[in-house]
Design a protein around this motif. Structure first.
Motif, short mmCIF file in Angstrom:
data_model
loop_
_atom_site.label_atom_id
_atom_site.label_comp_id
_atom_site.label_asym_id
_atom_site.label_seq_id
_atom_site.Cartn_x
_atom_site.Cartn_y
_atom_site.Cartn_z
N SER A 71 0.82 -1.22 0.00
CA SER A 71 0.00 0.00 0.00
C SER A 71 0.84 1.26 0.00
N GLY A 72 2.15 1.11 0.19
CA GLY A 72 3.03 2.27 0.25
C GLY A 72 3.26 2.76 1.67
N SER A 73 2.60 2.13 2.62
CA SER A 73 2.75 2.52 4.03
C SER A 73 3.02 1.26 4.84
N LEU A 74 4.16 1.21 5.52
CA LEU A 74 4.49 0.06 6.34
C LEU A 74 3.48 -0.05 7.47
N LYS A 75 3.03 -1.27 7.74
CA LYS A 75 2.09 -1.52 8.82
C LYS A 75 2.81 -2.29 9.91
N TYR A 76 2.30 -2.25 11.13
CA TYR A 76 2.90 -2.91 12.27
C TYR A 76 1.84 -3.71 13.00
N ALA A 77 2.23 -4.92 13.44
CA ALA A 77 1.31 -5.78 14.18
C ALA A 77 2.03 -6.36 15.39
N VAL A 78 1.30 -6.54 16.48
CA VAL A 78 1.86 -7.09 17.70
C VAL A 78 2.10 -8.59 17.50
N CYS A 79 3.30 -9.03 17.89
CA CYS A 79 3.68 -10.44 17.75
C CYS A 79 3.07 -11.29 18.88
N GLU A 80 2.96 -12.57 18.62
CA GLU A 80 2.60 -13.52 19.66
C GLU A 80 3.75 -13.57 20.67
N ASP A 81 3.49 -14.00 21.88
CA ASP A 81 4.51 -14.03 22.92
C ASP A 81 5.72 -14.90 22.55
N CYS A 82 5.49 -15.97 21.81
CA CYS A 82 6.58 -16.90 21.48
C CYS A 82 7.33 -16.51 20.20
N CYS A 83 6.89 -15.49 19.51
CA CYS A 83 7.49 -15.09 18.24
C CYS A 83 8.80 -14.35 18.45
N MET A 84 9.80 -14.71 17.65
CA MET A 84 11.08 -13.98 17.65
C MET A 84 11.34 -13.37 16.27
N CYS A 85 10.31 -13.35 15.44
CA CYS A 85 10.38 -12.76 14.10
C CYS A 85 11.42 -13.43 13.21
N THR A 86 11.62 -14.72 13.42
CA THR A 86 12.49 -15.48 12.53
C THR A 86 11.67 -15.86 11.30
N VAL A 87 12.33 -16.39 10.29
CA VAL A 87 11.62 -16.81 9.09
C VAL A 87 10.54 -17.83 9.44
N GLU A 88 10.83 -18.71 10.38
CA GLU A 88 9.87 -19.74 10.78
C GLU A 88 8.62 -19.15 11.44
N ASP A 89 8.74 -17.97 12.02
CA ASP A 89 7.61 -17.32 12.70
C ASP A 89 6.72 -16.53 11.74
N GLN A 90 7.16 -16.35 10.51
CA GLN A 90 6.43 -15.47 9.61
C GLN A 90 5.18 -16.14 9.06
N HIS A 91 4.15 -15.34 8.89
CA HIS A 91 2.83 -15.84 8.51
C HIS A 91 2.26 -14.96 7.39
N MET A 92 1.11 -15.38 6.91
CA MET A 92 0.43 -14.66 5.84
C MET A 92 -0.23 -13.39 6.39
N HIS A 93 -0.32 -12.39 5.53
CA HIS A 93 -1.07 -11.18 5.83
C HIS A 93 -2.11 -10.99 4.72
N PHE A 94 -3.22 -10.37 5.07
CA PHE A 94 -4.29 -10.12 4.11
C PHE A 94 -4.53 -8.62 4.04
N TYR A 95 -4.46 -8.07 2.83
CA TYR A 95 -4.69 -6.64 2.60
C TYR A 95 -6.03 -6.48 1.89
N CYS A 96 -6.94 -5.75 2.51
CA CYS A 96 -8.25 -5.50 1.90
C CYS A 96 -8.14 -4.31 0.96
N GLU A 97 -8.44 -4.54 -0.30
CA GLU A 97 -8.36 -3.49 -1.31
C GLU A 97 -9.50 -2.49 -1.21
N HIS A 98 -10.49 -2.79 -0.37
CA HIS A 98 -11.62 -1.87 -0.21
C HIS A 98 -11.39 -0.91 0.96
#
Length: 145
Positions: A71-98
């Protein structure tokens, strides 16, 4: 409920201040990935530089993760307690075009990809674009098709 926010900050070794608690609470209450502009609008009495510094701190301690949804604007989301933002922790995101909101879909992990020799993966940006459930209801779109 304040204990939840204190716990999250403590897990990441972040000193709890009133401003950090306010920004974390606001992010968690919004229940989606939020941009800097979203936080500025929601926290209109908080200085822009304070929000930026707090997001930077949260990112460096893996309390939140950044989402480039295109969208041109970086978004931020709170991680789960066990997440260390490694590749293994990464998940899908959904962007609503509406409505232009971005959601974490934690139940769908980003796929692993075999890279050519010599390449090293440091992250995955897995974003699906479409219409979110709320917008589909308001627009009368049948999402079961």
């Amino acid at each position: 409920m304040k204990d939840v926010y204190l716990h999250k900050l403590s897990l990441r070794d972040i000193k709890p201040t009133a401003m950090r608690l306010l920004i974390l609470r606001t992010m968690m209450e919004m229940r989606r990935a939020v941009s800097m502009a979203d936080l500025e609008e929601k926290l209109d009495t908080v200085d822009k530089s304070t929000i930026f510094r707090t997001l930077t701190l949260f990112l460096s301690h893996h309390l939140i993760h950044g989402v480039d949804d295109g969208s041109g604007s970086l978004k931020y989301a709170v991680c789960e307690d066990c997440c260390m933002c490694t590749v293994e922790d990464q998940h899908m995101h959904f962007y609503c075009e509406h409505c232009h909101k971005t959601y974490c879909i934690r139940s769908v992990h980003a796929p692993s990809v075999t890279l050519p020799e010599g390449f090293m993966q440091t992250g995955i940006n897995y974003v699906i674009k479409g219409i979110c459930a709320d917008c589909a209801v308001h627009k009368g779109i049948d999402t079961d098709d």
